[in-house]
Structure formats: C-alpha cells, structure tokens
Design a protein around this motif. Structure first.
Motif, PDB file in Angstrom:
ATOM      1  N   THR A 222      10.741  -6.713   6.662  1.00  0.00           N
ATOM      2  CA  THR A 222      11.369  -7.676   7.563  1.00  0.00           C
ATOM      3  C   THR A 222      11.843  -7.009   8.840  1.00  0.00           C
ATOM      4  O   THR A 222      11.644  -7.542   9.940  1.00  0.00           O
ATOM      5  CB  THR A 222      12.560  -8.359   6.857  1.00  0.00           C
ATOM      6  N   ALA A 223      12.453  -5.828   8.719  1.00  0.00           N
ATOM      7  CA  ALA A 223      12.929  -5.120   9.910  1.00  0.00           C
ATOM      8  C   ALA A 223      11.768  -4.770  10.831  1.00  0.00           C
ATOM      9  O   ALA A 223      11.849  -4.945  12.057  1.00  0.00           O
ATOM     10  CB  ALA A 223      13.687  -3.856   9.491  1.00  0.00           C
TER      11      ALA A 223
ATOM     12  N   SER B 248       8.965  -6.304  11.085  1.00  0.00           N
ATOM     13  CA  SER B 248       8.387  -7.525  11.662  1.00  0.00           C
ATOM     14  C   SER B 248       9.098  -7.937  12.949  1.00  0.00           C
ATOM     15  O   SER B 248       8.519  -8.642  13.777  1.00  0.00           O
ATOM     16  CB  SER B 248       8.451  -8.670  10.655  1.00  0.00           C
ATOM     17  N   PHE B 249      10.336  -7.486  13.122  1.00  0.00           N
ATOM     18  CA  PHE B 249      11.089  -7.840  14.322  1.00  0.00           C
ATOM     19  C   PHE B 249      10.555  -7.142  15.574  1.00  0.00           C
ATOM     20  O   PHE B 249      11.064  -7.388  16.680  1.00  0.00           O
ATOM     21  CB  PHE B 249      12.570  -7.478  14.148  1.00  0.00           C
ATOM     22  N   THR B 250       9.550  -6.268  15.425  1.00  0.00           N
ATOM     23  CA  THR B 250       8.982  -5.608  16.604  1.00  0.00           C
ATOM     24  C   THR B 250       8.050  -6.535  17.382  1.00  0.00           C
ATOM     25  O   THR B 250       7.593  -6.165  18.472  1.00  0.00           O
ATOM     26  CB  THR B 250       8.206  -4.343  16.208  1.00  0.00           C
TER      27      THR B 250
ATOM     28  N   ALA C 282       2.916  -7.659  13.259  1.00  0.00           N
ATOM     29  CA  ALA C 282       3.821  -7.955  14.369  1.00  0.00           C
ATOM     30  C   ALA C 282       3.055  -8.020  15.685  1.00  0.00           C
ATOM     31  O   ALA C 282       3.304  -8.896  16.529  1.00  0.00           O
ATOM     32  CB  ALA C 282       4.917  -6.887  14.444  1.00  0.00           C
TER      33      ALA C 282
ATOM     34  N   ASP D  20      16.971 -15.749  13.941  1.00  0.00           N
ATOM     35  CA  ASP D  20      15.788 -15.164  13.307  1.00  0.00           C
ATOM     36  C   ASP D  20      16.156 -13.936  12.480  1.00  0.00           C
ATOM     37  O   ASP D  20      15.504 -13.634  11.481  1.00  0.00           O
ATOM     38  CB  ASP D  20      14.761 -14.789  14.373  1.00  0.00           C
ATOM     39  N   TYR D  21      17.218 -13.258  12.882  1.00  0.00           N
ATOM     40  CA  TYR D  21      17.589 -12.013  12.202  1.00  0.00           C
ATOM     41  C   TYR D  21      18.313 -12.252  10.880  1.00  0.00           C
ATOM     42  O   TYR D  21      18.579 -11.301  10.150  1.00  0.00           O
ATOM     43  CB  TYR D  21      18.414 -11.137  13.141  1.00  0.00           C
TER      44      TYR D  21
ATOM     45  N   LYS E  50      16.814 -13.403   8.581  1.00  0.00           N
ATOM     46  CA  LYS E  50      15.767 -13.024   7.622  1.00  0.00           C
ATOM     47  C   LYS E  50      16.088 -11.688   6.961  1.00  0.00           C
ATOM     48  O   LYS E  50      15.768 -11.476   5.796  1.00  0.00           O
ATOM     49  CB  LYS E  50      14.414 -12.910   8.334  1.00  0.00           C
TER      50      LYS E  50
ATOM     51  N   VAL F 190      16.862  -4.774  16.208  1.00  0.00           N
ATOM     52  CA  VAL F 190      17.541  -6.044  16.481  1.00  0.00           C
ATOM     53  C   VAL F 190      18.253  -6.003  17.828  1.00  0.00           C
ATOM     54  O   VAL F 190      18.169  -6.943  18.626  1.00  0.00           O
ATOM     55  CB  VAL F 190      18.528  -6.379  15.347  1.00  0.00           C
TER      56      VAL F 190
ATOM     57  N   THR G 133      15.585  -6.221  20.680  1.00  0.00           N
ATOM     58  CA  THR G 133      14.969  -7.540  20.851  1.00  0.00           C
ATOM     59  C   THR G 133      15.974  -8.591  21.317  1.00  0.00           C
ATOM     60  O   THR G 133      15.630  -9.478  22.099  1.00  0.00           O
ATOM     61  CB  THR G 133      14.292  -7.991  19.545  1.00  0.00           C
TER      62      THR G 133
END
Length: 312
Positions: free
Chosen positions: A117-118, A120-122, A179, A262-263, A265, A293, A296
């Motif tokens: 999950t972390a 994917s935030f890229t 991502a 979104d975070y 998640k 985080v 972004t």
C-alpha cells in the motif's frame, strides 16, 4: 417514467447525502472506495495463498468484469459506445494498465500489505514525471524535490542495512510498475475528448486485460473451489464498483481535499495485514510511508494552489 417513493429508505438517504457539502460527499465516496480497494488487495492475497497464481487472478478479474459490464453497456447506449477514433490511445492505456495490474497483483501475493500500500502511493510521483515529459507541463523545483523525497521513501521501505530483512526486489518493482501504470492511465485520459465514454474505457480495459493475461493464464488454468470462485467474483465486481466510486468522488469534490483520505488505505492495510496474515510493519515501513505520503500530499496541495492562482 417511474419516480422514487419518498417514503423509502433509499430515497431519504439520497436526499440527506444531496444536502451535504460537495467536499463531504466526495470524501464519503472516497472512503468507501479506499475500503473497497483495500478489500481487493486482501482478496488477491488470499487467492495467492490458496494457490491461485496472480496472473490467473488478473485474467479472471477482466473476464468477470466483462460479464458484469456488458449488460450495462447494452442498457446505457448499446455497443455503439465502443466506437472510437482514438483506438491507439485505448490500446496504449490498456497495454500499460493491464501489464501494471498483473505485476501489481504478483507483488500483493509476495509482500506485506502495508508495504504494498505504501509503495502504491508513488503513483502521483510518477504523474509529476509524466506531466513534465509527456504533457510538457512546467514543473517547479519544489515539486521535483518532493518527488525525489517520495522515491527515497521507497528506498527506505526496502529496509537498507545488513541488520534487517530486505524486501524482495522483484515484487517491489512489480508494485512500482503498477503505480507507474496508474499514473500513465491518468495522464492518457487527458488525450481523450470530453465525450469519450467512461463505460467504454472500462470495457476496453477489461477486454484488453483478458487478452494480455491469456498467454500466461491459460497454461496455468486450474479448477477453482467454491471459496476461490467467491473471492474471484469479489475481485471482478469490486474492481468496477469501487472504480465508479473513485470517479464519483473526484467529480463531486476537490482533488486536493480528497488526497488525504486516500492514505487511510495504509491504516486499513496495517490493520488487516495484522489481523488476517499476522504481519507487523517495521520502523522502516513507517518511515518510508511517511516520506511518500508527505511528498504526495505536498504535491497535491501545491497543485491546488497553482490551479487557484490560474497558472502552472
């Protein structure tokens, strides 16, 4: 034309939602979608643990999605919605997106949910790079710096140092590919005219993912247990439902307002990873996730400020 009965619960619920501020309504859609996409990750992981290869899960997601979406396509405008003058953009979007999805599903079956999950935030970080290189948008040094910090967060998640367990590189690259694919899909949307049907885009993606996954999925075909069929159906149907919720959220509220939601998640992934798979994230995961985080969120807020100022 049949009207909704004012006495029903559904009617009263819609009225109450409509009375809420737009940003709050968008946040509710976003939270529901976030919960849904986290659920998909859990189902993909459980399918992998039960012996279903990731590429077969991706194939079935597309096939089940087509079964669900084709009746909707016929109901709302017919198959003529699939006609397009931008087949090359569809092909590029489907090719990159479906490949990224399959690699991401592979990563989900191999990595802890919190790390997946972390990483994917890229996606927004890749979007900055694509905006500068493909769309020729002007990107200032602050956003470039935030992008670099975000990718350094990925290196931190890789757990550098000899005294800790290093994450396997191939699944990490797979998640980064997913991502990147999401960023490409968002960027390519700008090349479609406003009249291009979202239902058409979704249909082409589902069909394309089946075609792309077929050469690898068919040789791996296996009979599914009832529990696996239920999980596969959950992945296929949820992918459509929660994608629609994401679209609804961004059409209702400001993108910069929605970004922090979104975070959530990550919190869900940590909780479900611990409860279902006994995964406890280490300090490197928290540190790297915080860097990604923060980067972004900064990019989202700066984009909002520049948009309000009427400049890039």
């Amino acid at each position: 034309m049949r009207h909704a009965d004012p006495g029903t619960v559904a009617y009263r619920t819609r009225r109450r939602l409509a009375a809420l501020p737009a940003n709050l309504r968008g946040a509710l859609w976003m939270i529901a979608a976030v919960m849904g996409f986290t659920l998909i990750s859990v189902l993909v992981r459980m399918l992998g643990d039960s012996g279903v290869p990731a590429v077969l899960t991706g194939f079935m997601r597309g096939a089940i999605g087509l079964v669900v979406i084709l009746p909707l396509l016929v109901r709302f405008g017919g198959l003529r919605q699939l006609r397009t003058r931008h087949a090359h953009i569809h092909a590029l979007r489907v090719g990159i997106g479906a490949t990224g999805m399959l690699l991401g599903y592979y990563a989900i079956t191999k990595l802890p949910l919190a790390d997946v999950t972390a990483i994917s935030f890229t996606a927004p970080l890749f979007t900055v790079i694509l905006a500068a290189t493909i769309l020729r948008e002007k990107v200032g040094w602050r956003r470039w710096l935030a992008t670099v910090v975000g990718f350094l967060g990925v290196l931190v998640i890789l757990r550098p140092g000899a005294d800790v367990t290093v994450l396997p590189l191939l699944p990490v690259l797979g998640m980064l590919a997913m991502a990147f694919a999401i960023a490409c899909a968002v960027t390519l949307l700008k090349f479609f005219p406003e009249g291009e049907s979202q239902l058409s885009m979704l249909t082409w993606f589902m069909a394309g993912s089946v075609v792309i996954a077929s050469p690898w999925a068919i040789p791996l075909w296996q009979p599914f247990t009832p529990a696996q069929w239920l999980m596969l159906a959950g992945v296929g149907v949820s992918a459509i439902v929660f994608q629609w919720m994401i679209i609804k959220a961004f059409r209702t509220a400001e993108a910069s307002f929605l970004a922090p939601f979104d975070y959530t998640k990550l919190l869900l992934a940590i909780a479900l990873g611990w409860a279902l798979f006994g995964e406890v994230p280490g300090a490197w995961t928290y540190a790297g996730a915080a860097m990604i985080v923060a980067a972004t969120l900064y990019i989202a807020q700066r984009e909002a400020r520049l948009a309000r100022a009427g400049r890039r």
